[in-house]
Design an enzyme around this catalytic site. Structure first.
Site, PDB file in Angstrom:
ATOM      1  N   LYS A  53      66.214 -64.590  25.835  1.00 18.59           N
ATOM      2  CA  LYS A  53      65.918 -65.182  24.829  1.00 18.59           C
ATOM      3  C   LYS A  53      66.488 -66.460  24.411  1.00 18.59           C
ATOM      4  CE  LYS A  53      64.498 -60.873  22.914  1.00 18.59           C
ATOM      5  NZ  LYS A  53      64.916 -59.479  21.973  1.00 18.59           N
ATOM      6  N   GLN A  97      68.682 -57.774  17.369  1.00 20.11           N
ATOM      7  CA  GLN A  97      68.417 -56.878  18.540  1.00 20.11           C
ATOM      8  C   GLN A  97      68.640 -55.444  18.366  1.00 20.11           C
ATOM      9  OE1 GLN A  97      67.313 -58.357  21.926  1.00 20.11           O
ATOM     10  NE2 GLN A  97      66.886 -56.222  22.249  1.00 20.11           N
ATOM     11  N   ASP A 120      60.440 -60.994  14.266  1.00 13.52           N
ATOM     12  CA  ASP A 120      60.039 -59.991  15.018  1.00 13.52           C
ATOM     13  C   ASP A 120      58.800 -59.220  14.488  1.00 13.52           C
ATOM     14  OD1 ASP A 120      61.057 -59.203  17.618  1.00 13.52           O
ATOM     15  OD2 ASP A 120      62.832 -58.204  16.602  1.00 13.52           O
TER      16      ASP A 120
END
Ligand code: NDP
Length: 282
Positions: A53, A97, A120
C-alpha cells in the site's frame, strides 16, 4: 477456453490514470492526498499488504504514513491515534489493517474512523450508504471486482450472480454491488445446502471463501464469468485461489488468476478511494 482477466494490467492502468489525476488535483488545489495505514502486530501477510500500500501511494504521488504498532498496543492507545488522524489535515484516508489482535474490538476501532476518511468503506455509515445506494466509499476488494467484471463488457442486468462467502469485507458488499447493477443475486455460506446446485446456475460466480481450490469444474456453468477472491497458502509455499483454476479455465468464459487477479485491484481501489477522499475535502 476462458479469457484470463489480467488484474495486474487493469490495476496498473488505473494507477497510471490516478497518477495523472493526482497531479492535476495537486496543481488545482495545492493539496496532496494523504493515506495513513495502521498495522498492529507482526502478522507476516499484513506486513506485506501494508508495504504494498505504501509503495502504491508513492507510485501515484500520495503522502503515505505508516504506523507499525506492537501487538500489545492497547485499544485506547489505538483509539487515540485514530482520533488524532481524524483531525490531521494532511491525512484524507485512514486504513486499519485487519485482522487486529484479539484484545482489540475491531468494530469499535472501525466506528472511530471519521466516515469521510474511511477509505476501506467498513464504517457503519458507509455500510448503510452501500445498502441504500449512496456510500461515501465502496470497500476496495468488491469495488475492484466490479471493475474486473466491467472489463469483460458483460451486461449484469438480469444475470444470475452467486457470491460464495458472506464476510463484511468481501461477500456482503459484493452482493450489494451486483444487486445495484440489477443482477439476481444469491449468497452462499458454510450452511448452504447443496452448494454445487447453486453455483452451477451462476452466470457470474464470485468465490470469497478462503479454501484452496474448493470450486471445481462440476460446480461451474458453461460460459460463466468466474472471479476468484481467495488467497490461500499451500504447503509447498505457493499461492492458490478458491477456484480450481486448471479445470475451471476450460469451462468459464472469463476467469481471474491467483495471484494477478483480484489482489492488485484491491490496492488500486484503495488509491482511488483516497483520491476521492481528498477531493471531498477540497
Ligand atoms: P472470511 O473467513 O471472513 O469468510 C469466508 C466465508 O466463506 C464465510 O462467509 C464462510 O461461511 C464461507 N465458507 C467457508 N467455508 C465454506 C464452505 N465449505 N462452503 C461455503 N461457504 C463457506 O473470509 P474473507 O471474506 O475475509 O476472505 C475470503 C478469501 O478472500 C480469503 O482467502 C482471503 O484471504 C481472500 N481475500 C482476498 C483479498 C484480495 O484482495 N485478493 C481481500 C480480502 C480477502 P460462514 O459465514 O457460514 O462461516
Amino acid at each position: 477456453m476462458a479469457n484470463i482477466i489480467d488484474g495486474n494490467k487493469i490495476a496498473k492502468d488505473i494507477r497510471l490514470k490516478l497518477r495523472e489525476e493526482t497531479l492535476a488535483f495537486k496543481e488545482k488545489t495545492g493539496l496532496v492526498p494523504g493515506l495513513a495505514v495502521i498495522l498492529v502486530g507482526e502478522d507476516p501477510a499484513s506486513q506485506v499488504y501494508v508495504g504494498r500500500k505504501g509503495k502504491a501511494c508513492e507510485e501515484v504521488g500520495f503522502l503515505s504514513r505508516e504506523y507499525r504498532l506492537p501487538a500489545d498496543t492497547t485499544e485506547s492507545k489505538l483509539l487515540t491515534l485514530i482520533h488524532d488522524l481524524n483531525r490531521d489535515e494532511f491525512i484524507h484516508g485512514i486504513l486499519v489493517q485487519l485482522p487486529l489482535p484479539k484484545h482489540i474490538a475491531t468494530d469499535k476501532i472501525i466506528a472511530a474512523i471519521d466516515p469521510h476518511k474511511d477509505v476501506d468503506g467498513f464504517h457503519p455509515y458507509n455500510v448503510g450508504g452501500l445498502v441504500t445506494g449512496s456510500p461515501l466509499f465502496i470497500p476496495c476488494t468488491p469495488r475492484g471486482i466490479m471493475e474486473l467484471i466491467a472489463s469483460t463488457r458483460i451486461e449484469l442486468a438480469g444475470k444470475d450472480a452467486v457470491v460464495v462467502g458472506r464476510s463484511n469485507i468481501v461477500g456482503k458488499p459484493m452482493a450489494l454491488l451486483l444487486l445495484a447493477q440489477n443482477a439476481t443475486v444469491t449468497m452462499c455460506h458454510s450452511k448452504t445446502r447443496d452448494l454445487p446446485a447453486v453455483t452451477s446456475r451462476a452466470d457470474v460466480l464470485i468465490a470469497a471463501i478462503g479454501r484452496a481450490r474448493m470450486i471445481t469444474a462440476d460446480m461451474v456453468k458453461d460460459g460463466a464469468v468466474v472471479i476468484d477472491v481467495g488467497v490461500n497458502r499451500l504447503d509447498n509455499g505457493k499461492l492458490a485461489g478458491d477456484v480450481a483454476f486448471d479445470e475451471v479455465v476450460a469451462k468459464a468464459s472469463y476467469i481471474t488468476p491467483v495471484p494477478g487477479g483480484v489482489g492488485p485491484m484491491t490496492i488500486a481501489m484503495l488509491m482511488k478511494n483516497t483520491l476521492d477522499a481528498a477531493k471531498m475535502k477540497a
